[in-house]
Motif scaffolding. Structure first.
Motif, PDB file in Angstrom:
ATOM      1  N   VAL A  32       0.577  -1.505   0.178  1.00 32.17           N
ATOM      2  CA  VAL A  32       0.026  -0.441  -0.013  1.00 32.17           C
ATOM      3  C   VAL A  32       0.737   1.583   0.135  1.00 32.17           C
ATOM      4  O   VAL A  32       1.579   1.195   1.189  1.00 32.17           O
ATOM      5  CB  VAL A  32      -0.893   0.626   1.528  1.00 32.17           C
ATOM      6  CG1 VAL A  32      -1.648   1.052   1.411  1.00 32.17           C
ATOM      7  CG2 VAL A  32      -2.103  -1.076   1.584  1.00 32.17           C
ATOM      8  N   THR A  33       0.637   2.006  -1.227  1.00 34.40           N
ATOM      9  CA  THR A  33       1.375   3.699  -0.860  1.00 34.40           C
ATOM     10  C   THR A  33       0.331   4.619  -0.768  1.00 34.40           C
ATOM     11  O   THR A  33      -0.078   4.668  -1.325  1.00 34.40           O
ATOM     12  CB  THR A  33       2.519   3.531  -2.161  1.00 34.40           C
ATOM     13  OG1 THR A  33       1.205   3.331  -3.276  1.00 34.40           O
ATOM     14  CG2 THR A  33       3.219   2.263  -2.527  1.00 34.40           C
ATOM     15  N   VAL A  34       0.942   5.301   0.312  1.00 34.70           N
ATOM     16  CA  VAL A  34       0.693   6.834   0.577  1.00 34.70           C
ATOM     17  C   VAL A  34       1.409   8.065  -0.006  1.00 34.70           C
ATOM     18  O   VAL A  34       2.255   7.979   0.158  1.00 34.70           O
ATOM     19  CB  VAL A  34       0.104   6.571   2.058  1.00 34.70           C
ATOM     20  CG1 VAL A  34      -0.797   7.542   2.305  1.00 34.70           C
ATOM     21  CG2 VAL A  34      -0.932   5.432   2.194  1.00 34.70           C
ATOM     22  N   PRO A  35       0.880   8.814  -0.823  1.00 30.76           N
ATOM     23  CA  PRO A  35       1.662   9.865  -0.847  1.00 30.76           C
ATOM     24  C   PRO A  35       1.664  10.598   0.373  1.00 30.76           C
ATOM     25  O   PRO A  35       1.289  10.623   0.846  1.00 30.76           O
ATOM     26  CB  PRO A  35       0.800  10.622  -1.530  1.00 30.76           C
ATOM     27  CG  PRO A  35      -0.767  10.277  -2.598  1.00 30.76           C
ATOM     28  CD  PRO A  35      -0.538   8.746  -1.268  1.00 30.76           C
ATOM     29  N   THR A  36       3.249  11.663   0.137  1.00 33.78           N
ATOM     30  CA  THR A  36       3.678  11.928   1.372  1.00 33.78           C
ATOM     31  C   THR A  36       3.341  13.346   1.767  1.00 33.78           C
ATOM     32  O   THR A  36       2.421  13.371   2.766  1.00 33.78           O
ATOM     33  CB  THR A  36       4.640  12.589   1.085  1.00 33.78           C
ATOM     34  OG1 THR A  36       5.899  11.482   0.697  1.00 33.78           O
ATOM     35  CG2 THR A  36       5.666  13.203   2.421  1.00 33.78           C
ATOM     36  N   ALA A  37       1.855  13.930   0.920  1.00 30.56           N
ATOM     37  CA  ALA A  37       0.880  15.193   1.664  1.00 30.56           C
ATOM     38  C   ALA A  37      -0.356  14.285   2.045  1.00 30.56           C
ATOM     39  O   ALA A  37      -0.744  14.650   2.967  1.00 30.56           O
ATOM     40  CB  ALA A  37       0.467  15.615  -0.314  1.00 30.56           C
ATOM     41  N   VAL A  38      -0.505  13.308   1.534  1.00 27.30           N
ATOM     42  CA  VAL A  38      -1.584  12.479   2.532  1.00 27.30           C
ATOM     43  C   VAL A  38      -1.425  11.969   3.797  1.00 27.30           C
ATOM     44  O   VAL A  38      -2.087  11.976   4.827  1.00 27.30           O
ATOM     45  CB  VAL A  38      -2.217  11.511   1.387  1.00 27.30           C
ATOM     46  CG1 VAL A  38      -3.599  10.661   2.344  1.00 27.30           C
ATOM     47  CG2 VAL A  38      -2.866  12.254   0.546  1.00 27.30           C
ATOM     48  N   ALA A  39       0.055  11.515   4.247  1.00 23.91           N
ATOM     49  CA  ALA A  39       0.487  11.215   5.200  1.00 23.91           C
ATOM     50  C   ALA A  39       0.765  12.067   5.983  1.00 23.91           C
ATOM     51  O   ALA A  39       0.332  11.409   7.567  1.00 23.91           O
ATOM     52  CB  ALA A  39       1.486  10.209   4.355  1.00 23.91           C
ATOM     53  N   THR A  40       1.401  13.037   5.470  1.00 20.62           N
ATOM     54  CA  THR A  40       1.616  13.747   6.413  1.00 20.62           C
ATOM     55  C   THR A  40       0.096  14.815   6.592  1.00 20.62           C
ATOM     56  O   THR A  40      -0.023  15.786   8.035  1.00 20.62           O
ATOM     57  CB  THR A  40       1.922  15.477   5.679  1.00 20.62           C
ATOM     58  OG1 THR A  40       3.655  14.887   5.258  1.00 20.62           O
ATOM     59  CG2 THR A  40       2.835  16.465   6.446  1.00 20.62           C
ATOM     60  N   GLY A  41      -0.918  14.573   5.795  1.00 22.18           N
ATOM     61  CA  GLY A  41      -1.382  15.477   6.758  1.00 22.18           C
ATOM     62  C   GLY A  41      -2.647  14.655   7.451  1.00 22.18           C
ATOM     63  O   GLY A  41      -3.645  15.464   8.240  1.00 22.18           O
ATOM     64  N   ALA A  42      -2.496  13.766   7.381  1.00 22.50           N
ATOM     65  CA  ALA A  42      -3.122  12.849   8.613  1.00 22.50           C
ATOM     66  C   ALA A  42      -2.481  13.013  10.124  1.00 22.50           C
ATOM     67  O   ALA A  42      -3.174  13.062  10.764  1.00 22.50           O
ATOM     68  CB  ALA A  42      -3.062  11.549   8.414  1.00 22.50           C
ATOM     69  N   ILE A  43      -1.085  13.196   9.858  1.00 22.56           N
ATOM     70  CA  ILE A  43      -0.688  13.181  11.259  1.00 22.56           C
ATOM     71  C   ILE A  43      -1.089  14.490  11.235  1.00 22.56           C
ATOM     72  O   ILE A  43      -1.430  14.647  12.994  1.00 22.56           O
ATOM     73  CB  ILE A  43       0.739  13.162  10.951  1.00 22.56           C
ATOM     74  CG1 ILE A  43       1.262  11.625  10.669  1.00 22.56           C
ATOM     75  CG2 ILE A  43       1.709  13.576  11.966  1.00 22.56           C
ATOM     76  CD1 ILE A  43       2.784  11.234  10.155  1.00 22.56           C
ATOM     77  N   VAL A  44      -1.317  15.354  10.717  1.00 21.81           N
ATOM     78  CA  VAL A  44      -1.498  16.593  11.331  1.00 21.81           C
ATOM     79  C   VAL A  44      -2.723  16.760  11.829  1.00 21.81           C
ATOM     80  O   VAL A  44      -3.236  17.072  12.992  1.00 21.81           O
ATOM     81  CB  VAL A  44      -1.310  18.383  10.293  1.00 21.81           C
ATOM     82  CG1 VAL A  44      -1.255  19.579  10.413  1.00 21.81           C
ATOM     83  CG2 VAL A  44       0.602  17.841  10.208  1.00 21.81           C
ATOM     84  N   ALA A  45      -3.123  16.400  11.544  1.00 27.42           N
ATOM     85  CA  ALA A  45      -4.814  16.330  11.668  1.00 27.42           C
ATOM     86  C   ALA A  45      -4.874  15.320  13.059  1.00 27.42           C
ATOM     87  O   ALA A  45      -5.948  15.984  13.254  1.00 27.42           O
ATOM     88  CB  ALA A  45      -5.965  15.383  10.588  1.00 27.42           C
TER      89      ALA A  45
END
Length: 66
Positions: A32-45
């Motif tokens: 499963v690959t997740v773009p960096t922007a999506v991973a960062t957004g999930a962590i910040v949220a």
């Protein structure tokens, strides 16, 4: 179903029936690959939700002391 029924059913399946069986090939699933922007957004949220929960709990405890 009795034991005799099971033995009778087992005799119906001979090893010769497996000669025409299809070969099933198992493939390894892609990672499963997740773009960096999506991973960062999930962590910040998640961090923001934690902060809001902590602030809400502190505010609630402060009001209960009064």
């Amino acid at each position: 179903m009795t034991a005799e029924d099971v033995l009778y059913d087992a005799e119906a399946y001979a090893d010769d029936d497996l000669d025409d069986a299809d070969i099933v090939e198992w493939y390894e699933a892609r990672p499963v690959t997740v773009p960096t922007a999506v991973a960062t957004g999930a962590i910040v949220a998640a961090f923001a939700l934690g902060v809001l929960t902590a602030v809400g709990a502190l505010a609630l405890m402060g009001r209960l002391d009064d």
